[in-house]
Design an enzyme around this catalytic site. Sequence first.
Site, PDB file in Angstrom:
ATOM      1  N   HIS A 100       1.559   4.254  -2.882  1.00  0.00           N
ATOM      2  CA  HIS A 100       1.496   5.702  -2.691  1.00  0.00           C
ATOM      3  C   HIS A 100       2.672   6.379  -3.396  1.00  0.00           C
ATOM      4  O   HIS A 100       2.508   7.393  -4.087  1.00  0.00           O
ATOM      5  CB  HIS A 100       1.553   6.052  -1.199  1.00  0.00           C
ATOM      6  CG  HIS A 100       0.217   6.094  -0.522  1.00  0.00           C
ATOM      7  ND1 HIS A 100      -0.862   6.779  -1.037  1.00  0.00           N
ATOM      8  CD2 HIS A 100      -0.193   5.556   0.660  1.00  0.00           C
ATOM      9  CE1 HIS A 100      -1.894   6.652  -0.211  1.00  0.00           C
ATOM     10  NE2 HIS A 100      -1.521   5.917   0.813  1.00  0.00           N
ATOM     11  N   GLU A 129      -6.314   6.988  -0.902  1.00  0.00           N
ATOM     12  CA  GLU A 129      -6.242   5.771  -0.095  1.00  0.00           C
ATOM     13  C   GLU A 129      -6.892   4.600  -0.820  1.00  0.00           C
ATOM     14  O   GLU A 129      -6.369   3.483  -0.805  1.00  0.00           O
ATOM     15  CB  GLU A 129      -6.906   5.999   1.265  1.00  0.00           C
ATOM     16  CG  GLU A 129      -6.132   6.900   2.196  1.00  0.00           C
ATOM     17  CD  GLU A 129      -4.721   6.409   2.444  1.00  0.00           C
ATOM     18  OE1 GLU A 129      -4.532   5.189   2.685  1.00  0.00           O
ATOM     19  OE2 GLU A 129      -3.795   7.238   2.383  1.00  0.00           O
ATOM     20  N   HIS A 184       0.838  -1.202   0.000  1.00  0.00           N
ATOM     21  CA  HIS A 184       0.000   0.000   0.000  1.00  0.00           C
ATOM     22  C   HIS A 184       0.873   1.253   0.000  1.00  0.00           C
ATOM     23  O   HIS A 184       0.635   2.194  -0.770  1.00  0.00           O
ATOM     24  CB  HIS A 184      -0.899  -0.029   1.241  1.00  0.00           C
ATOM     25  CG  HIS A 184      -1.684   1.217   1.480  1.00  0.00           C
ATOM     26  ND1 HIS A 184      -3.019   1.344   1.126  1.00  0.00           N
ATOM     27  CD2 HIS A 184      -1.335   2.408   2.061  1.00  0.00           C
ATOM     28  CE1 HIS A 184      -3.444   2.548   1.463  1.00  0.00           C
ATOM     29  NE2 HIS A 184      -2.449   3.218   2.035  1.00  0.00           N
ATOM     30  N   GLU A 185       1.896   1.273   0.851  1.00  0.00           N
ATOM     31  CA  GLU A 185       2.757   2.449   0.941  1.00  0.00           C
ATOM     32  C   GLU A 185       3.613   2.614  -0.314  1.00  0.00           C
ATOM     33  O   GLU A 185       3.811   3.737  -0.795  1.00  0.00           O
ATOM     34  CB  GLU A 185       3.650   2.354   2.187  1.00  0.00           C
ATOM     35  CG  GLU A 185       2.897   2.277   3.496  1.00  0.00           C
ATOM     36  CD  GLU A 185       1.913   3.420   3.709  1.00  0.00           C
ATOM     37  OE1 GLU A 185       2.131   4.508   3.146  1.00  0.00           O
ATOM     38  OE2 GLU A 185       0.922   3.227   4.433  1.00  0.00           O
TER      39      GLU A 185
END
Length: 293
Positions: A150, A224, A146-147
Amino acid sequence: MRRILLFIATNLAVMLLLTIVVKLFGIDTYTYRNGGINLQGLLVMSAVLGFGGSFISLAMSKWIAKSQTGARVIDSPANATEAWLVATVRKQADAAGIGMPEVAVYDAPEMNAFATGMNRNSALVAVSTGLLQQMNRDEVEAVLAHEVSHVANGDMVTMGLIQGVVNTFVIFLARVIGAVVDRAISGNREGGSGPAYFLIVIVLQLVLGVLASIIVMAFSRWREFRADAGGARLAGREKMINALARLSGNHGENTLPKAIQAFGISGGDLRKLFSSHPPIEERIAALRAGTAR
């Protein structure tokens, strides 16, 4: 409510500081001519201040994140867990087509992680000790994915651009409205020269800044969902869903510094308009439905 106000105050701090500097050095006077507002000059000044403040903050984001969280960058893994963290991020960064981020661990009881940095090829990915203690490796892998997503999506730079646009219009409108109000109160036809004008501008920047933060937080919530989808592609959808479900068990106050809470994987608030993250149940539902983008 206190956490929201502190978060918003952090976003406005640079703008207010620049406003004071502008006033002290008399730069404001160049935005007025012939007893009226030079709208073109005011807009240019507003853009310089708005984008300048935003990108100064972005350029300092890694340093601020490390210093405020006490994050320790893993230069040489001290144990098997750290070696696995570095290897996992390297694999995901290669798959996402970005440079290898710095990998760090910071001491915090809640399960959380964040990514920041001005350059997608020179970013920072950090996880909390609470996350490592309470999640299994599949779930941690999903959080890391997930990071990394980003970073690959360029979310930090995009957020900086949006904040810059918002700052520009807040500064611009505060001065236009401030000049009108100051004239109505004092009868000063020159505009922008009295102490009342300066105080009016400060108050207007605070009020407009709070309202404008709704736009920034809306983008933060959207990114997100997109990072969740990216995490699902890199680590697997079920791993991402399980990681989010585990995050729903977080209790207590988010201990990430206010300046970087929007970059964490967990950081929502009940007041949705000012929340940097959507509710976790909505994120899980989007992943199950395949609608996360």
